[in-house]
Design a protein around this motif. Structure first.
Motif, mmCIF file in Angstrom:
data_model
loop_
_atom_site.group_PDB
_atom_site.id
_atom_site.type_symbol
_atom_site.label_atom_id
_atom_site.label_comp_id
_atom_site.label_asym_id
_atom_site.label_seq_id
_atom_site.Cartn_x
_atom_site.Cartn_y
_atom_site.Cartn_z
ATOM 1 N N GLY B 473 58.610 21.653 30.006
ATOM 2 C CA GLY B 473 57.569 20.474 29.952
ATOM 3 C C GLY B 473 58.285 19.192 30.469
ATOM 4 N N LEU B 475 58.590 16.194 28.498
ATOM 5 C CA LEU B 475 59.418 15.860 27.511
ATOM 6 C C LEU B 475 60.901 16.103 27.792
ATOM 7 C CD1 LEU B 475 57.233 16.322 24.252
ATOM 8 C CD2 LEU B 475 57.879 14.124 25.373
ATOM 9 N N LYS B 477 64.620 17.072 27.598
ATOM 10 C CA LYS B 477 65.320 18.308 27.300
ATOM 11 C C LYS B 477 66.523 18.138 26.677
ATOM 12 C CE LYS B 477 61.628 20.819 28.963
ATOM 13 N NZ LYS B 477 61.131 19.313 28.480
ATOM 14 N N ASN B 483 65.123 22.570 24.454
ATOM 15 C CA ASN B 483 64.366 22.302 23.383
ATOM 16 C C ASN B 483 63.983 20.369 23.578
ATOM 17 O OD1 ASN B 483 64.085 24.608 22.197
ATOM 18 N ND2 ASN B 483 65.654 24.336 20.706
ATOM 19 N N VAL B 484 62.927 20.074 23.078
ATOM 20 C CA VAL B 484 62.683 18.635 23.172
ATOM 21 C C VAL B 484 63.620 18.147 22.393
ATOM 22 C CG1 VAL B 484 60.902 16.967 22.298
ATOM 23 C CG2 VAL B 484 60.210 19.104 23.322
ATOM 24 N N TYR B 486 64.597 13.831 22.093
ATOM 25 C CA TYR B 486 64.597 12.271 22.435
ATOM 26 C C TYR B 486 65.770 11.554 21.842
ATOM 27 C CZ TYR B 486 59.532 13.408 21.575
ATOM 28 O OH TYR B 486 58.134 13.873 21.625
#
Lengths: 340, 623
Positions: B473, B475, B477, B483-484, B486
């Motif tokens: 996606g 967002l 990685k 995995n997301v 931030y």
């Protein structure tokens, strides 16, 4: 020779990913996620064949929480991404998870086209009539006059009715349910999963932070019985706690609520026909909105039509039958050639 | 100059030439593109080297006879290898006053001007803005050999006994014009006759009418007293092999189908119609038996995002557009970049900004393609040099996409897309194999979608593969797990990692070569469709004794590893571009080289003479 194929028995747990779920406490999304995890194991489809594609918004975090294949894509475009997935591999069962802002505002175009093409996808729209992720602006489904940060004096927009749009795009399957109506939601999701073609499901979903209670009329025990009609194919439109009310057409062809008894019987009422090829009844049902009318829940329309992906592959097959499997040598040598 | 008599030439003089530039021009309904294409075909089949430049009006149908409705088609055919459709026109065929007015300036002094005299009547003259008839005064066209041919009436007479309506009869006049030019340049009309027979198979009266008009034009050449000379251009000495003519858009379609076939993959094209990219969609739509799926999306954004979906699910996926459409695809390209999915975005550049000059060529999308996405998002860029080169660069683009799990941008332009040249048909068994693996080759129980190989590439494992369920996606990685994440450190790490992956492609592309001396006074750097003009200009300058070399860059990001060293070997650098200096800015920024620009933004390709002039100017300054 026969080959025994035994599918593993799956449970909702098998569809839970290892990711921490980051929705607000008591968000309606939790229930939709839970019902989805209940429905998928019952479909007889191997887990690896599910793909969840979403856009942007609270609802669109959904794929991260499912242990299937998935893509969290860009705002409004999930139907187009999903179309690409389905066309590349029609063997996959592809679900689109979207919200009212995602699919009716920025993604309105794709929403309409995926339904009119009848791509074999399941589009689940979480409708909370508000923008949650951007912290509370009004959405294309918010009633006129909605006061939000971007509309402190009330919105002046007229809202869009998702089911009317879907039916207008000739969706071959269109349905509505409510996040907390667990059994009903499960049955609608299951029917969407089993529909061959584009299936659209609007789910009334509670955003308890920015638009709490918007759908209380349709979800709260004691209220919903008087405000909602559960659609059943071939059955008259009856509702009410005591099932003493119904909907019939008046002399102008408009729906009106009548009390049963006192000379009115079930036979006088409007009968639901989800298989009707023309869309008049489905439009009429979609136009029935609370509080003027009871709102229908369930399957508005479910008709069989060839799917877009099947048609695309039929062309590939018939072209191959007609011209033989593509041969580069022959392709390069078509038209006028010359030797030096 | 040899003079020989050929049969059927009615004793006229035949003059031998090396190269000829012809331009057909007329109203957009006059069939000029058809005439030009047919003339190109017969010249190519005869064995000349050919190069073409179609020139369309931007309006679908401007009022007949007006300046805005003029459509042109230029062909250069030659007995030696050529790289452009030519600077000056030797023979101009003008079907009406508007066509004459907009094209005559390109005709060389002494060149042949063939006009359809019938069209030079009052209303057409005034629509073209002529106060008098230029055919009737002694000054306007005095520099040219003018042949006034009443084509409309001669065509009408030629087909008179076929019972066509006057309108249908007059529509054959482009075939009359072709016939006359075929005689003038001693072309064999057979391929055109065959084409007419198959094109109008269902309308025998049109087959007969067009063939009669063609013959009438040819016979007019033989019999008219007015034309006393005709010309011969011998076949060119191209490398031996089998040839056909291709346009850039055709060659791209062939290249991508080849990549799919060689890798055993399905080709997915998601696109939205836009000039001058639509022909790629048209070509691929015909090739469904090559396991090609084409999707005409509802808009440019749906086109790119459908391609992202198709790439995720395992197809070789491409989309094509032009400037304004590429602008819309920016966000989708960013998604493909962060999800690290292989796909190719083709930009057939045209004049901008906005709708700009939709039918004219330009090279002004380089900045947009290099930088036009949100975030730090470098992508590989490649650019074919010519129509035939599109075949190889399409495969190269797809190879890079799959090998490095990244979207790749292929920069074509209107000149390459619509232009045509001979293409040596490749031996299919000699094409480079193209292997794609969608297997999970990882050890351990849990599949890691962002685990990388030595090229910093993540695995392309497809939905439907048991045990490898994963989510991608937009967002940010986390490395390895995907995995997301931030966290500030992770974003910095991943941004650098993605950039390094793209920069590392430089180890897997050819080094930069130069035509001409290895060092010297001047290096001319070009990219894309200006190849032909620059190549010819440098070649001619070298022949004139100048110390100048040519580096044509086909890999624009990353640049070939040795490009900086190449640049240092010359005293000066010239970068001609059909923009205001985009590559020049990037070269200056990357190599601190004091490059000079030659920049043209007129919707037209460079003339060889323009580039030569600039080369001379720079070298003269030096000496």
């Amino acid at each position: 020779m026969s080959v025994d194929v035994t599918l593993p028995v799956l449970s909702p747990k098998d569809f839970a990913s290892d990711q921490e779920i980051r929705w607000c406490p008591r968000c309606g999304d939790y229930s939709i996620l839970a019902q989805m995890k209940k429905v998928l194991p019952t479909l007889g489809i191997p887990k690896e064949k599910f793909v969840f594609v979403s856009g942007i918004g609270c609802s669109s975090r959904f794929p991260y929480y499912m242990d299937t294949y998935g893509m969290h894509s860009i705002h409004g475009r999930a139907p187009a991404v999903a179309t690409g997935v389905k066309l590349a591999n029609p063997d996959l069962q592809v679900w689109v998870i979207t919200g009212d802002g995602d699919s009716l505002s920025i993604g309105g175009n794709h929403f309409m086209h995926v339904l009119r093409r009848n791509v074999d996808l399941k589009v689940i729209m979480f409708n909370n009539q508000i923008y949650g992720l951007t912290k509370g602006q009004y959405s294309p489904t918010s009633p006129t006059g909605t006061k939000t940060k971007s509309t402190p004096f009330g919105s002046v927009d007229r809202p869009l009715n998702p089911l009317s749009v879907a039916i207008g795009a000739r969706a071959t399957f269109a349905a509505r349910s409510v996040d907390v109506d667990i059994k009903h939601l499960c049955s609608v999701l299951e029917r969407a999963a089993n529909h061959k073609g584009a299936a659209f499901v609007e789910v009334y979903q509670d955003c308890n932070v920015f638009n709490s209670g918007a759908f209380e009329f349709a979800s709260k025990k004691g209220k919903k019985e008087e405000n909602v009609i559960y659609l059943e194919h071939g059955k008259p439109l009856i509702f009410g706690k005591d099932r003493d009310k119904g909907v019939r057409l008046n002399s102008h062809g408009q729906p009106e609520v009548v009390e049963l008894g006192k000379g009115v019987t079930a036979d006088d009422l409007l009968f639901h026909d989800e298989k009707a090829e023309d869309m008049n009844l489905a439009f009429l049902l979609a136009s029935m909105r609370h509080p003027e009318m009871p709102e229908p829940m369930g399957v508005f329309r479910c008709v069989d039509h060839p799917t877009y992906n099947d048609a695309v592959y039929q062309q590939v097959e018939s072209a191959t039958e007609r011209s033989g499997e593509g041969d580069l040598e022959a392709l390069f040598n078509t038209g006028d050639t010359w030797n030096v | 100059m040899a003079t020989t008599d050929v049969p059927g030439s009615n004793g006229k003089i035949s003059e031998q030439l090396d190269a000829v530039v012809i331009r057909f021009c007329g109203d957009s309904g006059d069939g000029m593109q058809l005439a030009g294409t047919q003339f190109t075909n017969v010249s190519a089949v005869f064995g000349n080297d050919v190069s073409t430049l179609p020139d369309f009006p931007a309006e679908i149908r401007a009022p007949a006879g007006t300046l805005g409705g003029v459509s042109g088609f230029q062909i250069c055919f030659s007995s030696s290898d050529i790289f452009t459709p030519g600077d000056e026109v030797d023979t101009l065929i003008a079907m009406n006053p508007a066509a004459l007015k907009t094209n005559v300036a390109d005709l060389r002094r002494g060149g042949t001007l063939i006009v359809n005299e019938d069209a030079f009547e009052k209303s057409n003259l005034s629509k073209a803005g002529y106060e008098g008839n230029p055919l009737e005064d002694d000054v306007s066209l005095a520099a040219y050999q003018v042949q006034r041919v009443p084509m409309t009436s001669l065509t009408r007479d030629a087909v008179a006994d076929l019972g066509l309506s006057p309108r249908e009869a007059e529509r054959c006049k482009n075939f009359f014009a072709m016939g006359l030019v075929y005689w003038l340049y001693q072309r064999d009309a057979t391929p055109t006759e065959e084409w007419v027979k198959s094109k109008f198979a269902k309308k025998p009266e049109l087959v007969e009418a067009n063939l009669k008009a063609l013959q009438a034009g040819y016979n007019y050449g033989i019999t008219t007293e007015a034309i006393t000379v005709h010309y011969r251009v011998d076949p060119a000495e191209l490398p031996p092999g089998k040839y056909r003519k291709v346009t850039g858009n055709e060659a791209l379609a062939f290249g991508f189908v080849t990549a799919a076939k060689l890798s055993g993959k399905q080709l997915f094209y998601g696109g939205y119609p836009i000039t001058p990219a639509s022909d790629i969609l048209h070509e691929l739509s015909k090739l469904k038996n090559f396991n090609v799926v084409t999707f005409q999306a509802e808009d440019e954004i749906a086109a790119i995002t459908s391609v992202v979906g198709a790439a995720y699910a395992g197809d070789l996926a491409i989309t094509a557009s032009s400037g304004p459409g590429i602008a819309l695809k920016g966000e989708g390209m960013g998604l493909a970049a962060i999800t690290e999915l292989p796909l190719v975005v083709i930009d057939v550049q045209r004049g901008g900004p906005s709708t700009g000059l939709p039918t004219k060529t330009e090279q002004s999308d380089l900045y947009m393609c290099m930088y036009g996405r949100n975030g730090d998002c470098p992508l590989p860029l490649v650019a074919p040099a010519s129509p035939a080169d599109c075949f190889e660069m399409a495969q190269e683009a797809m190879r890079i996409a799959v090998e490095f799990m990244t979207p790749v941008i292929l920069l074509s332009d209107g000149y390459i897309a619509n232009g045509a040249e001979p293409w040596q048909i490749p031996d299919v068994s000699q094409l480079k194999p193209f292997n794609v693996s969608n297997e999970n080759t990882q050890d351990g129980d849990e599949f890691m979608p962002y685990l990388r190989n030595e090229k910093k590439t993540r695995p392309w494992v497809l939905p439907g593969t048991p045990g490898c369920e994963h989510r991608v996606g937009g967002l940010e990685k986390s490395d390895v797990t995907g995995n997301v994440d931030y966290s500030p450190e992770n974003h910095q790490f991943m941004t650098t990692l993605r950039a390094n992956k793209i920069a590392g492609i430089a180890d897997y592309i050819p080094e930069q070569t130069v035509e001409g001396p290895e060092s010297g006074d001047l290096l001319v750097i070009s990219w894309g469709g200006t190849y032909g003009a620059v190549r010819t200009a440098v070649k001619q300058s070298v022949q004139e004794g100048l110390s100048v070399a040519h580096a044509h860059i086909r890999y624009l990001n990353p640049f070939p590893k040795n490009l900086g060293d190449v640049i240092k070997r010359y005293k000066k650098v010239l970068i001609p571009e059909l923009n205001t200096g985009q590559l020049r800015m990037i070269i200056r920024g990357t190599y601190l080289a004091d490059a000079v620009g030659l920049n043209k933004v007129q919707g037209k390709p460079f003339l060889i003479s323009e580039v030569k002039h600039k080369i001379k100017e720079l070298i003269n300054e030096e000496n």
